[in-house]
Design an enzyme around this catalytic site. Structure first.
Site, PDB file in Angstrom:
ATOM      1  N   HIS A 168     -14.586  -0.775  -5.541  1.00 21.42           N
ATOM      2  CA  HIS A 168     -14.826  -0.261  -6.893  1.00 21.42           C
ATOM      3  C   HIS A 168     -14.583   1.234  -6.939  1.00 21.42           C
ATOM      4  O   HIS A 168     -14.763   1.954  -5.952  1.00 21.42           O
ATOM      5  CB  HIS A 168     -16.275  -0.553  -7.344  1.00 21.42           C
ATOM      6  CG  HIS A 168     -16.488  -1.949  -7.834  1.00 21.42           C
ATOM      7  ND1 HIS A 168     -15.984  -2.405  -9.040  1.00 21.42           N
ATOM      8  CD2 HIS A 168     -17.151  -2.993  -7.288  1.00 21.42           C
ATOM      9  CE1 HIS A 168     -16.337  -3.667  -9.203  1.00 21.42           C
ATOM     10  NE2 HIS A 168     -17.039  -4.058  -8.156  1.00 21.42           N
TER      11      HIS A 168
ATOM     12  N   HIS B 105     -21.399  -6.265  -9.307  1.00 27.16           N
ATOM     13  CA  HIS B 105     -22.411  -6.194  -8.257  1.00 27.16           C
ATOM     14  C   HIS B 105     -23.532  -5.214  -8.624  1.00 27.16           C
ATOM     15  O   HIS B 105     -24.712  -5.517  -8.456  1.00 27.16           O
ATOM     16  CB  HIS B 105     -21.766  -5.756  -6.931  1.00 27.16           C
ATOM     17  CG  HIS B 105     -21.228  -6.876  -6.120  1.00 27.16           C
ATOM     18  ND1 HIS B 105     -20.132  -7.609  -6.504  1.00 27.16           N
ATOM     19  CD2 HIS B 105     -21.632  -7.394  -4.928  1.00 27.16           C
ATOM     20  CE1 HIS B 105     -19.876  -8.535  -5.590  1.00 27.16           C
ATOM     21  NE2 HIS B 105     -20.775  -8.431  -4.618  1.00 27.16           N
TER      22      HIS B 105
END
Length: 342
Positions: free
Chosen positions: A200, A155
């Site tokens: 993450h 991302h």
């Protein structure tokens, strides 16, 4: 629009076409520094350094529980780093620019950057196989080579590249600087959002920023290949246009297109032939323009003194059986009868 005008328009290279920055000395230093940071992050995670400890501290902090009021907004904001929606949005904008500039350079730059991003980031993800915070198996471990795919953050890297391409293709230095700042802030926000949501580690985001920046800094090296592909594709489009263009854009027929002795005639509604002429060799028939009006080939203009004199020949109306010709004087009897007195 005639064929020559269409070809000139397709071959046009407008003055406002984006000129990407070259690989200058400054960009080379930035590329080398970013590559060193990339390697340092990977080494720091592999050696279970303080970076891994910080990852676990942020994970136990659970930001999404500390500030739950912004959770709904960040769920939508993180889409700015998702590859599918962002690629479609940016491709639509760059496609419009391609249409306006009559070249394929913006879309090819986007395609090349995304291809390079998927190859480099995808290879790193699969090669290191790190698991995310939600799937961690042992506290304090690096979670490497366990079949994951989150290191580096896709991302974050995608946000850097997708929105950074708009700054790369900017047409003025002011626009390039402005879009660069906007893209950097957007990529920073997307990366921090993934940490907030717990998808993450912090080190994933740091490596994603470095990976995206490496792709952006290497784009000038891809420009010769992009130009080569663009020239080949534009040539294919031109040949396709020449083959499929409508007949109305082909221009007038050549002089020997019609065989000698081909006749054409104009017939009145009552069946009477008004005009009959023969088109011999060297005479070109009128073509039909897109608006429906006949388009005649150019003819030499003659002055009035060179034209053949016109002699009075009486009326050009076809004679009627019940009407006397004007050259014949009317008798008094016929005149009184026409006026209704007698």
């Amino acid at each position: 629009m005639r064929t020559d005008d269409k070809l000139d328009q397709m071959e046009e290279r407008p003055a406002d076409r984006a000129r990407p920055p070259l690989m200058t000395r400054t960009r080379l230093w930035l590329f080398g520094g970013t590559l060193a940071v990339y390697a340092a992050i990977v080494v720091g995670v592999l050696t279970t350094s303080w970076l891994v400890t910080f990852d676990w501290q942020v994970m136990f902090f659970r930001p999404y529980k500390q500030w739950p009021e912004i959770h709904a907004f960040l769920d939508y904001f993180v889409v700015l780093g998702q590859r599918g929606p962002t690629a479609v949005a940016v491709a639509a904008w760059l496609g419009w620019r391609c249409w306006r500039q009559h070249n394929l350079h913006p879309l090819l730059v986007l395609g090349a950057s995304l291809l390079l991003l998927n190859i480099t980031v995808g290879a790193a993800k699969l090669g290191m196989g790190r698991l995310g915070p939600h799937y961690a198996t042992q506290v304090g471990s690096t979670e490497m080579w366990l079949g994951g795919d989150i290191f580096p953050s896709g991302h974050t890297a995608n946000a850097v590249v997708t929105w950074g391409v708009l700054a790369y293709l900017a047409t003025t230095p002011l626009r390039r600087r402005t879009l660069s700042v906007i893209a950097a802030l957007g990529a920073l926000g997307v990366g921090m959002t993934t940490v907030y949501l717990g998808t993450h580690w912090v080190s994933d985001v740091l490596l994603g920023w470095a990976a995206g920046l490496l792709v952006m800094l290497s784009l000038p090296w891809l420009e010769p290949g992009i130009t080569w592909v663009e020239d080949r594709l534009m040539g294919m489009l031109l040949r396709l246009w020449l083959r499929l263009r409508p007949d109305s854009l082909r221009g007038p027929l050549p002089a020997d297109a019609l065989a000698p002795g081909v006749s054409r005639q104009r017939i009145a509604p009552d069946g009477e032939v008004l005009v009959r002429e023969t088109i011999g060799a060297g005479r070109v028939a009128a073509t039909r323009a897109p608006d429906g009006w006949p388009h005649h080939p150019p003819r030499p203009h003659t002055s009035r003194s060179e034209r053949s004199p016109v002699t009075p020949a009486g009326s050009r109306r076809p004679p009627h059986a019940d009407r006397a010709a004007r050259s014949t004087p009317l008798s008094p009897t016929s005149g009184r009868g026409r006026n209704g007195s007698g």
